[in-house]
Every structure is written in structure tokens, then in C-alpha cells.
Design a protein around this motif. Structure first.
Motif, PDB file in Angstrom:
ATOM      1  N   THR A 262      -5.296  26.537  62.632  1.00 59.67           N
ATOM      2  CA  THR A 262      -4.654  26.814  63.923  1.00 59.67           C
ATOM      3  C   THR A 262      -3.714  28.006  63.825  1.00 59.67           C
ATOM      4  N   LEU A 263      -2.953  28.068  62.724  1.00 59.25           N
ATOM      5  CA  LEU A 263      -1.989  29.163  62.552  1.00 59.25           C
ATOM      6  C   LEU A 263      -2.702  30.506  62.447  1.00 59.25           C
ATOM      7  N   VAL A 264      -3.751  30.569  61.640  1.00 58.09           N
ATOM      8  CA  VAL A 264      -4.474  31.835  61.463  1.00 58.09           C
ATOM      9  C   VAL A 264      -5.109  32.291  62.778  1.00 58.09           C
ATOM     10  N   ALA A 265      -5.573  31.337  63.580  1.00 56.91           N
ATOM     11  CA  ALA A 265      -6.163  31.698  64.871  1.00 56.91           C
ATOM     12  C   ALA A 265      -5.136  32.321  65.805  1.00 56.91           C
ATOM     13  N   ALA A 266      -3.867  31.946  65.650  1.00 51.23           N
ATOM     14  CA  ALA A 266      -2.815  32.493  66.508  1.00 51.23           C
ATOM     15  C   ALA A 266      -2.064  33.652  65.866  1.00 51.23           C
ATOM     16  N   TRP A 267      -2.364  33.987  64.614  1.00 47.06           N
ATOM     17  CA  TRP A 267      -1.600  34.998  63.874  1.00 47.06           C
ATOM     18  C   TRP A 267      -1.780  36.377  64.498  1.00 47.06           C
ATOM     19  N   PRO A 268      -0.710  37.188  64.575  1.00 47.08           N
ATOM     20  CA  PRO A 268      -0.802  38.503  65.236  1.00 47.08           C
ATOM     21  C   PRO A 268      -1.764  39.476  64.564  1.00 47.08           C
ATOM     22  N   ALA A 269      -1.967  39.359  63.250  1.00 48.30           N
ATOM     23  CA  ALA A 269      -2.882  40.260  62.554  1.00 48.30           C
ATOM     24  C   ALA A 269      -4.248  39.599  62.402  1.00 48.30           C
TER      25      ALA A 269
END
Length: 466
Positions: A262-269
């Protein structure tokens, strides 16, 4: 010898809990009073039973011996129930009072008490929906990261206004061990700073159990922790996991995998590189997440696993820990008496699950190191000479050298042994930092994508002729 008289109930004169006192202290008072009453009833019943048995010819001496053993064990069990349960409730009360008091002390102290309570009874707290149960989350600059793309980008921009965008392309996730929280990674001075007025006000609110979610970021010139130093030296972003260490390791590993997805899907990069660093049992949690397979037995279970570049385990008991032998003896002792058998069964079940996980991880099957994730293992010893037999026997006081540096799977695996430092002190040892820095710095830099995008969208085709 005259028959033993029933043990009278002792009056308890503790003052009543004042209005507005903590719920935990009230529960402690009730626990201790109830335990004394049950002990008194138990004593009266056993005194009567043993008194009758002593009157039977030829069995008086064996009965007295059995009675003495019974009284010793029963007294010890009730004392453990009173003082052990009372100690846990004291911890809970300290969390309540520290979090709710105006002008509360640092959030770190509250978090440490809450983490210790979760280590002992986290599975029960979670099963009952108790607000003291820790919810897994990722923290940066002392704040719990939102998993919404817009809110996450805004928080990172506010926390690191001068950090280059390239720092977002490599994420290092720090995973603490048993009974700790994310503050274990911080430097001494930076971890002890008092929260600002906004944080103090939040700690005084009725929902202040999340007061530990805020901790001011590091200031220049103040002793920094390993994550802060890596961020400055290597131009990356350090994130810290907080989780309930009282839950099974495999459950926490699965939850970490879901959270990172979930975090990687929302990460800015776009498609950031990921490095995981686990201390003690945190290394097992991180390893479980990296090696997880899907329901069909195929790897990866989550796309982020292909973005993971390195797993670093610091003092992680891949091959066991000496203290487990002490725990085994205590568990066996609990099982000797019917009065403590239930406690022994509970401890045995937790140990059984840990052993099953370790056997599973010890099988020579494809693991993180054979799937493009470099595996680095670091063990320490209290002895200065790690080659001396005493160095292996002592280990770091918790985990043996061979237990920390053992890895059965082939692939990109390397290890390092360092002497003269203990299990927790290693997190602030300069030699450990330099080795971790060297391992991460040796990773080849991948070219950063030309553009970032959040949330993820399908690329839009350019107009014909444009």
C-alpha cells in the motif's frame, strides 16, 4: 503436630482509587483483592482435606510432605498472579497516566511502556480490540505516514523541504525487535527531545494513546541514529516500522508485506528501491515479508518484493538464541504443577510457533538471497575476540554469533562478526554503522525514472503527429 488452621483472609487497606484515577490501577486493586480471597478459600479447603488425610494410619508423614509441597507451589502461584498481573497493570497504568497528563513527558517513554506491554500480552490485547494494542504503521520524522498519495506527498514535502527528489528513490525500512518500538533506532539526544506544544496538547487528549505517533525530527548538530545518518550520508529516505511484537512473527511479516504494498503504491517516486533492516526478531519479520509467496506458492506475493534490493539482519536469531534454553526450562517447570499448567501450555504454544517458523526458514529452499535480494547478516559478541570459543558462547547476551550469521540458502549472502558490543548497544556502535553503510553504498544505483506519478495511472498516448 496439630492440624493446620485455615488461612484467614488478610485485610487489604489500600486507599481507594481517586476520582479520575487510571482504569488500570483500579483493575490492579481488584485483581489483588480477588486473588487474596481465592487464596484464602483454597487454603481453607486444602487445610481441611490434608487434616483428614493425616488421620489415616501410616500416611501421616507422606501427607505432611505433600502438604508442604502443595503450600509452597500454591503460595508461589498466587504470588505470581498478584505481583505479575499487578506489574502488567502498573505498566498499563503508566501508559494511561503519562499519555493523559497535561505537560506529559516525552512520547518516547509512553511508547516504550506500550511496546513492552504488547510484547507480553499483545496477542490478547489485539484479540480483544484493546486500544493499548499497537497498530502497525510506518513512521518518518516522528509522524505516522498516511497511506493516501496526496497526504503522503504533502507530509514528506513538509518534513524534508530541502531533501532532493532523488532521496525518494531509495527507501530504507527499519524493523525493531521484540518489546521495542521505532525509537530504538534513534540517537540518544534526538530520541529524548520533548515534543512541541502541539504534540503535548495531543498527548493530553482523550485519544492520547497515539501521542507516541509524534516525535520532532532531528536537528542539526544533535547525536543522530543509524537511520538519520544513512539518510544524510547516502541520500536516501529512512522509514521506521512500529508493530505489535506480541503477535506471531509470521503474522507480522504478512502484515508488513501488505503495508509496504500500500505504501509503495502511494509513494511519490515511481518504483523506489527498498532496503529492509531488522534488529533481533525484527529481522525475522522482515525476512518473512521478503520471502512470502502467494497462495499458489509462487514468488513474489507482492510487486514491491521485486523492488527490494537488500535485507540486512542485525543480531537476528536465524539459528536460535541461548536465552531460549532458559525459557524452555521455565516452561517445563510451569508444567510440573496442575496449578501452573495453563501458563506452561500458553508459553509452549508460543514457543512451538516460533520453532515452526524457524524450521521453515531454515529449509534450504529458494529465499530472498536467490531472488535478487542481497542478504547481509551481522552478529556481535560481548567478548572482544569473536574467534574465541567464549565469544561464540556469550554472543551478544541474547543471540549467539552463529545464530545471527547462519543462513541456509545460497545466493548473495554475506556476514560480519563484531566483538565487544551487546545486543542493543550495537544499534549505536560506529563499527556497525560503517558496515551497514558500506553494504548499502555498494548497491548499484539504478537510473531514476524520468517522471514521478501519484496516484498510478495508465500512460496517456500522445496525439498523432504531436
Amino acid at each position: 503436630m496439630s492440624p493446620r488452621q485455615p488461612v484467614p483472609s488478610r485485610p487489604h487497606t489500600s486507599p481507594a482509587t481517586p476520582a479520575g484515577g487510571s482504569v488500570s490501577r483500579t483493575l490492579k486493586l481488584g485483581l489483588q483483592q480477588t486473588t487474596r480471597q481465592v487464596e484464602a478459600v483454597h487454603g481453607a479447603i486444602s487445610a481441611t482435606a490434608f487434616g483428614l488425610l493425616r488421620r489415616i494410619p501410616f500416611v501421616g508423614l507422606p501427607v505432611r510432605i505433600a502438604e508442604g509441597i502443595h503450600d509452597t507451589i500454591a503460595g508461589g502461584v498466587y504470588a505470581v498472579a498478584r505481583h505479575g498481573g499487578g506489574a502488567l497493570l502498573d505498566v498499563a497504568a503508566s501508559v494511561e497516566e503519562s499519555a493523559l497528563a497535561p505537560g506529559a513527558p516525552t512520547a518516547r517513554r509512553v511508547g516504550a511502556l506500550r511496546a513492552a506491554l504488547n510484547a507480553v500480552a499483545g496477542d490478547q490485547l489485539a484479540a480483544r480490540g484493546n486500544p493499548l494494542a499497537i497498530a502497525m504503521g510506518v513512521f518518518c520524522a516522528g509522524q505516522r505516514l498516511p497511506l493516501d498519495a496526496g497526504a503522503l506527498a504533502a507530509m514528506l514535502a513538509d518534513s524534508f523541504p530541502a531533501r532532493p527528489a532523488a532521496a525518494l528513490q531509495r527507501i530504507v525500512i527499519f524493523v525493531h525487535g521484540f518489546g521495542c518500538d521505532e525509537n530504538i533506532w534513534l540517537g540518544g539526544s534526538s530520541a529524548d527531545r520533548v515534543a512541541d506544544s502541539a504534540d503535548t496538547a495531543r498527548a493530553a487528549s482523550a485519544t492520547a494513546l497515539d501521542a507516541a505517533d509524534t516525535e520532532p525530527g532531528r536537528q542539526p548538530g544533535i547525536d543522530a541514529g543509524i537511520g538519520e545518518r544513512l539518510a544524510d550520508d547516502l541520500g536516501l529516505t529512512s522509514l521506521y516500522l512500529r508493530y505489535n511484537s506480541g503477535l506471531p512473527i509470521e503474522d507480522n511479516g504478512r502484515a508488513l508485506g501488505e503495508l509496504l504494498e500500500t505504501l509503495v503504491a502511494a509513494w511519490p517516486a515511481r518504483r523506489p528501491e527498498i532496503v529492509l533492516i531488522g534488529h533481533s526478531a525484527g529481522g525475522l519479520v522482515a525476512r518473512c515479508a521478503c520471502e512470502a509467496v502467494d497462495d499458489a506458492g509462487e514468488w513474489p506475493r507482492w510487486p514491491w518484493q521485486r523492488q527490494a534490493r537488500m535485507l540486512i539482519c542485525l543480531a537476528t536469531p536465524h539459528g536460535g538464541a541461548p536465552l531460549e534454553k532458559v525459557a524452555d526450562l521455565a516452561t517445563q517447570a510451569l508444567g510440573l504443577s496442575p496449578l501452573t499448567a495453563s501458563l506452561g501450555r500458553s508459553a509452549s504454544e508460543r514457543r512451538r510457533r516460533i520453532d515452526a517458523l524457524r524450521r521453515d526458514l531454515a529449509e534450504p529452499r529458494p529465499g530472498a538471497a536467490t531472488r535478487g535480494i542481497a542478504c547481509r547478516l551481522l552478529g556481535t559478541s560481548l567478548a572482544d575476540d569473536v574467534e574465541h570459543p567464549l565469544g561464540e558462547w556469550l554472543g551478544d547476551g541474547v543471540v549467539s554469533l552463529s545464530g545471527a550469521t547462519h543462513h541456509p540458502a545460497p545466493g548473495d549472502v554475506a556476514s560480519r562478526r563484531i566483538g565487544g558490543v551487546g545486543h542493543f548497544a550495537l544499534l549505536h556502535d560506529e563499527r556497525v554503522y560503517q558496515q551497514v553503510r558500506e553494504w548499502i553504498a555498494a548497491l548499484p544505483q539504478k537510473a531514476a525514472p524520468k517522471a514521478t506519478r501519484r496516484p498510478r495511472k495508465a500512460p496517456v498516448a500522445a496525439p498523432a503527429g504531436g
